[in-house]
Design an enzyme around this catalytic site. Structure first.
Site, PDB file in Angstrom:
ATOM      1  N   GLU A  41      46.893  -9.725  47.096  1.00  0.00           N
ATOM      2  CA  GLU A  41      45.196 -10.903  48.147  1.00  0.00           C
ATOM      3  C   GLU A  41      44.613 -10.865  46.688  1.00  0.00           C
ATOM      4  OE1 GLU A  41      41.806 -10.816  51.107  1.00  0.00           O
ATOM      5  OE2 GLU A  41      43.967  -9.803  51.745  1.00  0.00           O
ATOM      6  N   LYS A 108      42.888 -18.543  53.292  1.00  0.00           N
ATOM      7  CA  LYS A 108      43.387 -17.609  54.546  1.00  0.00           C
ATOM      8  C   LYS A 108      42.425 -18.104  55.491  1.00  0.00           C
ATOM      9  CE  LYS A 108      42.210 -12.271  55.040  1.00  0.00           C
ATOM     10  NZ  LYS A 108      41.481 -11.371  54.013  1.00  0.00           N
ATOM     11  N   CYS A 144      46.380 -10.172  54.688  1.00  0.00           N
ATOM     12  CA  CYS A 144      45.981 -10.521  55.214  1.00  0.00           C
ATOM     13  C   CYS A 144      45.391 -10.207  56.325  1.00  0.00           C
ATOM     14  CB  CYS A 144      44.668  -9.427  54.784  1.00  0.00           C
ATOM     15  SG  CYS A 144      44.568  -7.420  54.751  1.00  0.00           S
TER      16      CYS A 144
END
Length: 538
Positions: A41, A108, A144
């Site tokens: 990330e 994200k 994540c």
């Protein structure tokens, strides 16, 4: 087909350096036959960039860096994490790059805003799934927190993904890997998708990223487990979208992992900030002994200096043990008596200090003077030679204020800031299994600040196993007083420790940064007010 995990150590703001590393690992993977390379990330910018992301110049520099990097990619597909500016909004993104072009970008979905995370301050959340195809396999992308909460995983499956790739900058704390495995298996049970989990490696200020990237098949079986706390290029063979069994590194003991995390944290803090060396006060006690061992293992003996600063209260065995350890580790060592300076301080202050009958005995004022003299001497050496002072206080002491502002708290980096006293002893014993460098007497002696005759820590504090248990319950797990009392601690000890934690917030605000190894440290994830009338009662 073969894919590769680039488990790399990126530096916040070093866009050029991060691009070179990403491209280097991409080319190495291509040479090894990989057709897909996955970075962690925000690998391009480093993680977490924090308020750099509020600066337009940094945002635009990231966009240019992404385009420059994309132009260098050929003959392989690269999935890279980066900040992405689109329509005036900033996203935590991952882009699929192939033959010089960006063919897909994922934003994200879930932005964490707890613990050490503050992503909603900077990023907008995405909402759409992202798929790309390679060799007939449809890959879904998550980043994540997407797998920790929300429905981003099921969105990817619903869009037709065969395999889920997760890019992570997941900070380390003790026993974190078991939580990751558990979470991924839960999603696999729900979706049946294999998961490729790529994690960042390295240290950024107080945070440690431990890597430990892995893959699981559609049954939730661990097919790959790559090394923790080191950079690696991990290769995974897929057949019909299923990862075939490959490298599985055995787990290490908790003490081994924590010790390596401390070394990584110090090494990266020094290296990424261009600091030439460290120095520390070596007292003959267990905390400074462990700090010295970590410093030498992380940096090499030639970059470490130890200074013993005895007073009349320093035991002879403390001097002997400090000399022994410095000689064993082959570090530069010096002794500077603080007695002449202490006497001058007392002479200067004599007319200001109360006289008999009741107030002529030394108290914490004189004890703190000694600590502050030592702090001044270390900072003078730091100024003269450019080395940074490592403080040697541990989490137990910092929690209850058993430390001196501008004394033993003076320094630039706190290696043991998140290490309780009981863990200090465990780490010392672990380090000696690698080679006996900490004298056994240092580990076995009753701990003492040696600021008055016959002093021991337990004169002022509960036993460390009691203190550490209460600190962990209250501070790390947010348990109430009633819940802690239910753990069979004495009420007087619980109330005293909690009172001291609250009372000493002002000290902790002035402490140097240090390495976080628990799920809650006295740093980014501890935000208690100094001024507060609230008192815990239940």
């Amino acid at each position: 087909m073969k894919l590769a995990i680039a488990q790399i150590n990126c530096t916040v703001g070093d866009l050029g350096g991060n691009i070179r590393k990403i491209l280097d690992y991409t080319n190495r993977a291509k040479d090894a036959g990989a057709e897909l390379v996955i970075t962690p990330e925000l690998a391009l910018s480093g993680y977490p960039p924090e308020d750099l992301l509020l600066r337009n110049g940094f945002r635009f520099a990231c966009e240019k860096a992404l385009a420059d990097m994309a132009s260098e990619v050929s003959g392989v597909t690269l999935l890279a994490g980066h900040p992405h500016l689109a329509d005036g909004k900033l996203y935590n993104a991952a882009s699929v790059i192939r033959d010089g072009k960006i063919i897909a970008t994922y934003h994200k979905n879930q932005l964490p805003n707890d613990s050490v995370f503050d992503e909603r301050r900077y990023f907008e959340p995405g909402s759409d799934p992202c798929l790309f195809e390679l060799k007939g396999i449809r890959f879904g992308v998550n980043i994540c927190q997407d797998i920790w909460q929300g429905d981003a995983v099921t969105r990817a499956r619903g869009a037709g993904a065969d395999v889920l790739i997760v890019l992570n900058a997941s900070p380390y704390h003790m026993r974190k890997q078991a939580l990751r495995h558990q979470l991924v298996r839960q999603h696999i049970r729900e979706t049946g998708m294999p998961v490729i989990y790529t994690n960042l490696i390295g240290a950024q200020d107080e945070l440690i990223f431990d890597g430990a990237s892995f893959a699981m098949n559609g049954k939730g079986e661990l097919t790959h487990q790559f090394d923790e706390l080191t950079e690696t290029l991990g290769l995974i063979e897929l057949q019909n979208g299923t990862p075939m069994r490959g490298e599985v590194s055995p787990p290490q003991t908790l003490e081994a992992t924590v010790y390596q995390a401390l070394c990584l944290g110090l090494r990266d803090y020094m290296g990424k900030n261009g600091i030439p060396g460290v120095l520390l006060g070596l007292s003959g006690g267990v905390d400074s002994a462990l700090t010295l061992a970590v410093a030498v293992d992380a940096l090499g003996a030639d970059r470490v200096e130890a200074v013993m600063m005895p007073s009349p209260f320093t035991a002879d065995i403390s001097l002997l043990d400090a000399r022994t350890m410095a000689r064993t580790l082959n570090v530069r060592y010096s002794e500077l008596s603080i007695q002449p300076v202490f006497d001058k301080f007392l002479d200067t202050l004599a007319k200001e200090f109360p006289e008999p009958p009741d107030h002529n005995r030394p108290d914490t004022t004189e004890e703190n003077l000694q600590a502050r003299i030592r702090g001044n001497l270390l900072m003078a050496l730091s100024n003269k030679y450019g080395s940074i002072v490592l403080t040697t206080g541990n989490k137990s002491e910092i929690a209850v204020g058993y430390c001196t502002l501008y004394g033993d708290m003076a320094g630039g980096f706190a290696v043991l800031k998140d290490i309780t006293k009981t863990l200090v002893y465990r780490l010392c014993r672990y380090r000696n299994t690698l080679g006996n460098v900490i004298p056994e007497r240092v580990i076995n002696r009753a701990p003492s600040a040696e600021l008055r005759p016959g002093q021991t820590d337990q004169d002022s504090l509960p036993p460390y196993d009691v203190l550490d248990g209460i600190v962990e319950a209250y501070m790390e797990h947010n348990l109430s007083l009633r819940e802690i009392l239910g753990m069979n601690y004495a009420e007087a000890d619980v109330r005293r420790v909690v009172h001291l934690i609250r009372l000493n917030e002002y000290k902790r605000r002035q402490s140097p940064p240090g390495i976080r190894i628990t799920q809650r440290g006295f740093g980014k994830d501890w935000r208690y007010p100094i001024t507060s009338k609230y008192r815990d009662e239940f």
